[in-house]
Scaffold this active site. Structure first.
Site, PDB file in Angstrom:
ATOM      1  N   HIS A   7       0.824  -1.204   0.000  1.00 57.35           N
ATOM      2  CA  HIS A   7       0.000   0.000   0.000  1.00 57.35           C
ATOM      3  C   HIS A   7       0.863   1.261   0.000  1.00 57.35           C
ATOM      4  CE1 HIS A   7       1.007   0.830   4.206  1.00 57.35           C
ATOM      5  NE2 HIS A   7       0.852  -0.483   4.415  1.00 57.35           N
TER       6      HIS A   7
ATOM      7  N   GLU B 249      -2.931  -6.945   7.234  1.00 54.97           N
ATOM      8  CA  GLU B 249      -1.681  -6.756   7.955  1.00 54.97           C
ATOM      9  C   GLU B 249      -1.609  -7.680   9.169  1.00 54.97           C
ATOM     10  OE1 GLU B 249       1.355  -6.278   8.345  1.00 54.97           O
ATOM     11  OE2 GLU B 249       1.562  -4.087   8.130  1.00 54.97           O
TER      12      GLU B 249
END
Length: 288
Positions: free
Chosen positions: A49, A131
């Protein structure tokens, strides 16, 4: 009496049948492998990201859940640039995106897709790509102590309070690989869906490293020497004639492949065994 009847039977016809069947089974298995190789995408592209608000200000984690941490303006621009590089690489080839459902990865995906205007793409939300769970709301002072403890204990095995260890992430990424294989090897023929030529995985830095660790069988020591990718860094796995994948490297600013940062000085080349898949490694005990 039944045993005597069995002994009286001739097994020759059965043996002939089995011997005649073997080449057919071998041919079917070969066709299956060839079809699988053809169906698999040319590339698997891993993208971290863009820059998030948490990357800039760690105190944001005190009040904002990790799953809701947004991109900064710079992070959005990084994702748009990454999308342009990916589009330049794959051109008009078909593509399926898998993405972590976190806010920052979803925003990254949307910025990447701005480079695919007018083109049909496929998108799949995948929670297993999230994550590593570092706990709930995070106090910066306490997290400094936690990170120091992790360094002593070992990054891969350390379990965060109320969170995950690297081993937990490994388990869910290994399971995700099974899902990827189903997408590759069993396209939805009932929808007349053709095999997809590119898979793009929009995820997080640790996930990119563990994704490769699972596939290429990196050791824990090797994994811990691979540096985390920078924001919107993209790694490219390319299909070989065997239908398996090799790790080409990371995409540079000009779109060329650059070495993945490895080793204490970030400049050591990856071992060949880290870029090509193998189920085991040959060793000779007693030799260097």
């Amino acid at each position: 009496a039944f045993a005597q009847k069995l002994r009286g039977l001739s097994w020759l016809p059965i043996r002939i049948f089995v011997l005649a069947l073997c080449p057919l089974l071998l041919a079917l298995d070969t066709q299956k492998l060839l079809r699988r190789s053809r169906n698999r995408p040319k590339r698997i592209i891993l993208v971290r990201h863009g820059q998030s608000a948490g990357n800039v200000d760690a105190t944001r984690y005190q009040t904002t859940p990790d799953s809701r941490m947004p991109l900064t303006d710079l992070g959005i621009r990084q994702a748009e640039v990454a999308g342009q590089r990916i589009r330049n690489l794959i051109g008009k080839e078909s593509v399926r995106f898998f993405f972590s459902p976190y806010t920052r990865t979803l925003q990254t995906l949307k910025a990447i897709l701005s480079n695919f205007q007018g083109m049909k793409v496929y998108v799949t939300s995948e929670p297993r790509l999230r994550e590593q769970d570092f706990g709930n709301f995070q106090d910066p002072v306490q997290m400094e102590q936690v990170y120091a403890e992790r360094t002593k204990f070992g990054r891969f095995y350390y379990r965060f309070p109320n969170g995950e260890a690297g081993t937990d992430v490994y388990d869910r990424v290994a399971e995700f690989w099974s899902t990827l294989y189903r997408f590759m090897d069993q396209p939805a023929r009932w929808r007349n869906e053709q095999p997809i030529e590119n898979f793009v995985v929009v995820t997080h830095g640790l996930l990119m490293r563990i994704f490769c660790m699972c596939y290429f069988r990196w050791t824990v020591k090797e994994f811990e020497q691979v540096w985390n990718p920078s924001n919107c860094e993209a790694w490219v796995l390319e299909k070989m004639p065997s239908g398996r994948y090799q790790l080409l490297g990371r995409m540079g600013e000009d779109g060329t492949m650059q070495p993945i940062r490895f080793g204490a000085d970030k400049n050591q080349p990856l071992l060949e065994s880290m870029t090509h898949p193998q189920s085991s490694r040959e060793i000779v005990p007693g030799t260097p």
